[in-house]
Design an enzyme around this catalytic site. Structure first.
Site, PDB file in Angstrom:
ATOM      1  N   GLU A  16       0.836  -1.209   0.000  1.00  0.00           N
ATOM      2  CA  GLU A  16       0.000   0.000   0.000  1.00  0.00           C
ATOM      3  C   GLU A  16       0.863   1.249   0.000  1.00  0.00           C
ATOM      4  O   GLU A  16       1.806   1.361   0.796  1.00  0.00           O
ATOM      5  CB  GLU A  16      -0.893  -0.038   1.240  1.00  0.00           C
ATOM      6  CG  GLU A  16      -2.283   0.466   1.006  1.00  0.00           C
ATOM      7  CD  GLU A  16      -3.070  -0.403   0.041  1.00  0.00           C
ATOM      8  OE1 GLU A  16      -3.113  -0.053  -1.159  1.00  0.00           O
ATOM      9  OE2 GLU A  16      -3.647  -1.416   0.467  1.00  0.00           O
ATOM     10  N   ASP A  19       3.138   2.105  -4.798  1.00  0.00           N
ATOM     11  CA  ASP A  19       3.173   2.219  -6.272  1.00  0.00           C
ATOM     12  C   ASP A  19       3.844   3.511  -6.741  1.00  0.00           C
ATOM     13  O   ASP A  19       4.652   3.491  -7.672  1.00  0.00           O
ATOM     14  CB  ASP A  19       1.792   1.987  -6.925  1.00  0.00           C
ATOM     15  CG  ASP A  19       0.698   2.960  -6.526  1.00  0.00           C
ATOM     16  OD1 ASP A  19       0.912   3.780  -5.607  1.00  0.00           O
ATOM     17  OD2 ASP A  19      -0.390   2.894  -7.147  1.00  0.00           O
ATOM     18  N   GLY A  84     -16.610   5.498  -3.134  1.00  0.00           N
ATOM     19  CA  GLY A  84     -15.967   5.917  -1.890  1.00  0.00           C
ATOM     20  C   GLY A  84     -15.590   4.761  -0.987  1.00  0.00           C
ATOM     21  O   GLY A  84     -15.278   4.952   0.183  1.00  0.00           O
ATOM     22  N   LEU A  87     -12.478   0.879  -3.598  1.00  0.00           N
ATOM     23  CA  LEU A  87     -12.390  -0.295  -4.481  1.00  0.00           C
ATOM     24  C   LEU A  87     -12.188   0.131  -5.936  1.00  0.00           C
ATOM     25  O   LEU A  87     -12.427  -0.632  -6.861  1.00  0.00           O
ATOM     26  CB  LEU A  87     -13.646  -1.162  -4.325  1.00  0.00           C
ATOM     27  CG  LEU A  87     -13.880  -1.656  -2.885  1.00  0.00           C
ATOM     28  CD1 LEU A  87     -15.209  -2.401  -2.774  1.00  0.00           C
ATOM     29  CD2 LEU A  87     -12.727  -2.555  -2.420  1.00  0.00           C
ATOM     30  N   GLU A 122      -6.423  10.840 -14.227  1.00  0.00           N
ATOM     31  CA  GLU A 122      -6.757  11.075 -12.820  1.00  0.00           C
ATOM     32  C   GLU A 122      -5.838  12.137 -12.216  1.00  0.00           C
ATOM     33  O   GLU A 122      -6.283  13.006 -11.475  1.00  0.00           O
ATOM     34  CB  GLU A 122      -6.653   9.752 -12.056  1.00  0.00           C
ATOM     35  CG  GLU A 122      -7.124   9.857 -10.645  1.00  0.00           C
ATOM     36  CD  GLU A 122      -8.037   8.715 -10.219  1.00  0.00           C
ATOM     37  OE1 GLU A 122      -8.447   7.905 -11.080  1.00  0.00           O
ATOM     38  OE2 GLU A 122      -8.334   8.642  -9.031  1.00  0.00           O
ATOM     39  N   ASP A 134      -4.215   0.907  -9.577  1.00  0.00           N
ATOM     40  CA  ASP A 134      -5.642   0.636  -9.739  1.00  0.00           C
ATOM     41  C   ASP A 134      -5.993   0.366 -11.200  1.00  0.00           C
ATOM     42  O   ASP A 134      -6.696  -0.592 -11.527  1.00  0.00           O
ATOM     43  CB  ASP A 134      -6.466   1.817  -9.226  1.00  0.00           C
ATOM     44  CG  ASP A 134      -6.134   2.165  -7.777  1.00  0.00           C
ATOM     45  OD1 ASP A 134      -5.469   1.349  -7.113  1.00  0.00           O
ATOM     46  OD2 ASP A 134      -6.547   3.248  -7.326  1.00  0.00           O
ATOM     47  N   TYR A 183      -3.383  12.250   0.832  1.00  0.00           N
ATOM     48  CA  TYR A 183      -2.726  11.347  -0.127  1.00  0.00           C
ATOM     49  C   TYR A 183      -1.582  12.093  -0.811  1.00  0.00           C
ATOM     50  O   TYR A 183      -0.435  11.624  -0.848  1.00  0.00           O
ATOM     51  CB  TYR A 183      -3.740  10.859  -1.162  1.00  0.00           C
ATOM     52  CG  TYR A 183      -3.176   9.851  -2.147  1.00  0.00           C
ATOM     53  CD1 TYR A 183      -3.343   8.489  -1.948  1.00  0.00           C
ATOM     54  CD2 TYR A 183      -2.457  10.262  -3.269  1.00  0.00           C
ATOM     55  CE1 TYR A 183      -2.819   7.561  -2.840  1.00  0.00           C
ATOM     56  CE2 TYR A 183      -1.924   9.348  -4.158  1.00  0.00           C
ATOM     57  CZ  TYR A 183      -2.117   8.000  -3.939  1.00  0.00           C
ATOM     58  OH  TYR A 183      -1.583   7.088  -4.816  1.00  0.00           O
TER      59      TYR A 183
HETATM   60  C1  GLA Z   1      -5.058   4.780  -4.300  1.00  0.00           C
HETATM   61  C2  GLA Z   1      -4.220   5.144  -5.522  1.00  0.00           C
HETATM   62  C3  GLA Z   1      -3.225   4.040  -5.861  1.00  0.00           C
HETATM   63  C4  GLA Z   1      -2.413   3.638  -4.626  1.00  0.00           C
HETATM   64  C5  GLA Z   1      -3.320   3.394  -3.417  1.00  0.00           C
HETATM   65  C6  GLA Z   1      -2.546   3.172  -2.151  1.00  0.00           C
HETATM   66  O1  GLA Z   1      -5.872   3.687  -4.592  1.00  0.00           O
HETATM   67  O2  GLA Z   1      -5.054   5.390  -6.639  1.00  0.00           O
HETATM   68  O3  GLA Z   1      -2.386   4.445  -6.912  1.00  0.00           O
HETATM   69  O4  GLA Z   1      -1.422   4.585  -4.335  1.00  0.00           O
HETATM   70  O5  GLA Z   1      -4.201   4.466  -3.195  1.00  0.00           O
HETATM   71  O6  GLA Z   1      -1.799   1.993  -2.214  1.00  0.00           O
END
Ligand code: GLA
Length: 330
Positions: A16, A19, A84, A87, A122, A134, A183
């Site tokens: 997590e 990436d 939200g 997923l 995005e 994702d 984030y």
């Molecule tokens: C979100 C982002 C991903 C990743 C996750 C955390 O889903 O879109 O790129 O960074 O958070 O692992």
């Protein structure tokens, strides 16, 4: 003739926030999905909230920038992915839109290029400095498998998920406002830590140098590699331990968990059939992923919802699912 394209959501088993640090992730595509139907005029959606069209506009812009002559195309989206819930409903929307537009343009692109175009949509149109996990998972998922991706080389390897294990996703029902700004702040923290250590990204940091964010990234990358081993060996104890360590690291060092996620992971420890539990996705609400003995999965989900209700007063939504196939024509 109507043409339809599906793109699944994803759940991340482990890895997590690694990436965007050129690290390792291990997501799986899930059975919840978005379907784009080509036809008519204008863009319609049966369930997306205000603002969903900017994702589609973003994808259109990225494809055209890459030389795909996308015509004006009517699109209708339907989705079974809760919004939200962490997923990746947005990645599924982007990917289904991209496939529909490519078809309408009579064009083609490598899956990895589609993933990168959707990620860029995005970043540019939504302002979330996300990684590629994702979108990659939505495109490259394979039934019954997790996708282990090296986010630097973009090479991936499929890791079979033992048939006697189910993925139980538990949506906390909360999505905290901070999610997007925090984030981006974590990403900036990582970049600053890498600069300080003189490496191009935390993927290359051999130690954490006393930095908490770096300690999460360095240890999480190691856990992904160990988890792949544990999954292959069907070593339930190791899987559970690694998922627990991942959650703790995200809670304490990376500070992206929240009370509800912690309550859901805590409640899981008391339920029948648990192999491992942790938060999944960006954090600040959303869902947890639970690896559970398949034959006990529905009872597990029932007990988990009850335990979470007791702790928080909130009704959780749970999904007993399996790793599903990646995006494509319906
Ligand atoms: C979100 C982002 C991903 C990743 C996750 C955390 O889903 O879109 O790129 O960074 O958070 O692992």
């Amino acid at each position: 003739m109507t043409k339809r394209f599906r793109a699944p959501g994803r759940v991340n088993l482990i890895g997590e926030h690694t990436d965007y640090n050129d690290g390792f992730v291990m997501p799986a595509a899930i059975e919840l999905e978005t379907v784009a139907t080509v036809g008519g005029s204008g863009w319609h959606s049966t369930d997306e909230p205000t603002g969903w069209t900017k994702y589609v506009e973003g994808v259109l812009k990225q494809l055209r920038q890459r030389g795909v002559a996308v015509p004006d195309v009517g699109l209708t989206f339907e989705s079974t992915i809760p919004l939200g819930a962490g997923l990746s409903s947005s990645a599924a929307l982007e990917v289904s839109a991209a496939l529909a537009m490519l078809w309408a343009a009579n064009g083609s692109m490598e899956k990895i290029e589609i993933a990168k175009a959707c990620q860029q949509a995005e970043i540019e149109t939504v302002g979330l400095g996300c990684g590629v996990m994702d979108q990659f998972a939505s495109l490259h998922g394979v039934e019954g498998h997790a996708v282990m991706l090296d986010c630097r080389s973009l090479e991936h390897r499929l890791v079979p998920i033992p048939k006697n294990l189910a993925l139980v996703i538990a949506d906390t029902g909360v999505k905290h406002q901070l999610a997007s700004s925090e984030y981006n702040a974590r990403r900036a923290d990582c970049e600053a830590a890498a600069r300080k250590m003189g490496v191009s990204s935390l993927r290359d940091a051999a130690t954490h140098g006393g930095d908490r964010r770096a300690r999460h990234i360095v240890s999480e990358n190691r856990r992904v590699l160990q988890f792949a081993e544990a999954l292959a060996q069907e070593d339930r104890k190791a899987m559970g331990q690694l998922m627990a360590e991942s959650h703790e690291s995200l809670r304490v060092d990376y500070e992206v968990s929240c009370d509800e996620l912690d309550a859901m992971v805590g409640a899981a420890q008391e339920c029948v059939g648990l192999v491992g539990a942790r938060m999944t996705g960006g954090g600040f609400g959303g869902s947890t992923i639970n690896l559970v003995e398949a034959e006990l999965a529905s009872e597990f989900a029932r007990q988990l919802a009850a335990g979470y209700r007791e702790r928080t007063g909130i009704e959780a939504r749970t999904y007993v699912t399996q790793a599903a196939a990646g995006a494509g024509p319906v």
